[in-house]
Scaffold this active site. Sequence first.
Site, PDB file in Angstrom:
ATOM      1  CG  LEU A 417      53.415  44.858  15.726  1.00 57.47           C
ATOM      2  CD1 LEU A 417      54.935  44.937  15.704  1.00 57.47           C
ATOM      3  CD2 LEU A 417      52.927  44.396  17.087  1.00 57.47           C
ATOM      4  CG  ASP A 418      49.037  50.327  18.007  1.00 55.48           C
ATOM      5  OD1 ASP A 418      48.121  49.827  17.343  1.00 55.48           O
ATOM      6  OD2 ASP A 418      48.967  50.573  19.219  1.00 55.48           O
ATOM      7  CG  MET A 419      52.824  54.371  12.199  1.00 58.18           C
ATOM      8  SD  MET A 419      52.147  55.875  11.474  1.00 58.18           S
ATOM      9  CE  MET A 419      52.080  56.928  12.936  1.00 58.18           C
ATOM     10  CB  SER A 420      53.850  54.599  17.664  1.00 53.48           C
ATOM     11  OG  SER A 420      53.331  55.737  17.018  1.00 53.48           O
ATOM     12  CB  THR A 421      54.044  49.142  18.507  1.00 51.27           C
ATOM     13  OG1 THR A 421      53.105  49.841  19.332  1.00 51.27           O
ATOM     14  CG2 THR A 421      54.641  47.989  19.288  1.00 51.27           C
TER      15      THR A 421
END
Length: 570
Positions: A417-421
């Site tokens: 997952l993206d870091m921000s997700t």
Amino acid sequence: MNDTFLMNSAEFEVKTSCFIRFQESTEGYVLPERFTFPFYYEPHPLSLLAAKELQAYINQQSEIEHDFGLDNARLGLGKMFGVLVVQDKKGELGYLAAFSGKLAGKNYPAQFVPPVFDIFEKNSFFRIGEIEISKINSRIEKLDNNSHFNDLKIQLQSASHLLNEQINQLKYEQRAAKIARDIRRKEAKEMLSEADFEILQAELGKESVNWAYHVKDSSKILSNNLAEIQAQIDIFQDEINALKEERKNKSNQLQLRIFEHFSFLNQRGEKKNLCDIFPISDNNLPPSGAGECAAPKLLQYAFQHKMKPIAMAEFWWGQSPNSEIRKHGLFYPACKGKCEPILAHMLDGILMDENPLLMNPAEGKELEIIYEDEFLLVLNKPAEFLSVPGKKIDDCVFSRMKEKYPEATGPLVVHRLDMSTSGLMLIAKTKDVHQNLQNQFIKRKIKKRYAALLNGVLEKDEGFIDLPLRVDLDDRPRQLVCYEYGKPAQTAWKVIERRDFTTKIHFFPITGRTHQLRVHASHPLGLNLSIVGDDLYGKVSDRLYLHAEALEFMHPNTNETMKIEAAAAF
């Protein structure tokens, strides 16, 4: 150049400096202790004030004949603008304004700082070089269109076709003669004496040799006719090739001179040009447009005029481009591919805000395990938490799992997952389980559902987005919509709830490209509404409101259908 934007009038006080005094009082504003980190920032209040005044000027002015596309949905073209809050030599507070590239066909209309180097200045070496290259192009075009040259090419094509036909006919006759000799040889062997048969063999051998010489000589004569035409063509082609080589050399020399003249200052007055900043080689040149962005222009002018940089911000004004995502009125960081190496020199020695990308976003956060057995586990990753190690940060889901399960084999992390997700991630404890789950992902047997909060009210209830994506080579990790080189990316979606100014939505990604949901949400050909808190394609908030809340997969050992959910906290 104008010194002041009068926000309530179309008239401007004309000065000889690009320094602009604030129209609104700056009393009560506190100067920042550090300069803006240009690649990740929230605009300082003074930058916001300068941007507001510049935007008001852009709206009211009539001097710049540029269609920003604000009145027509798909017409016009937006532009990146920048403001640099500065103190002049007297300590007076004001700001500078700039734009990236050219505006209305000009490098620096009034009110804006000039380019670092104006290649289009009248009688400049670039203009002279352009004229020389244009003359070479005209000579090449004249030769390409020469009627005798084109007639010769047609003759060559016809002669080549005729040559092939004639040679094929000769070879056919040669094969037919050989077959006839073989028949004669077979019949004579039974009818003639041994001495007479030997004489016939010699005659047939001579006939075979004569045929070979005949084919060779005839082919040579025909080929010579072709060579005569080719020689006449080569006279033209050699001249064209020589002109092209001359054009290439002049173009390379001109480009190198441009690189050398793009010379950037820092606060100490030290200069570096593009050749110093980007190592030059045959296969490695500075990116196109390097040095023409707003940020280098602003800092160059400030250093040239002994001004102190205080804070900086860049915003997009107008219609979004077709590929990259730029929203009208939103602020964006400087691009990395072109600006990062240049600004590293220009800002050397200036005290800046800390780079948040070097800070560990996972510090103090825990990974919640939703499901676990001896083969795998599903965890709930918090927002701002790396899935795998970054360039500077090792703390991530992988490192935490490696520490927690030291005996586990295989890569552990099945997908990212993206870091921000935030949301659900699958972790495999063995190599075989990891391979099985990866195959399920590859064959698209694993079902995923994401919850997101969109910045605005979406009218439709559901739909499907098909926009191919590729990385922005000049501004990684941003992604572009690209129909030529992009990889397929498809997303289904459905509205869950509409609020006053936001829409809660479910995404069902078919593919799993980098930033797929963020781009599909923000792009004008997608939903045209960015996800709340999207610092790359929208506007910064307390977090990215995107959460992987459901996973459905087949257990690699039990073959049981597993349905795991962790509802979004928004």
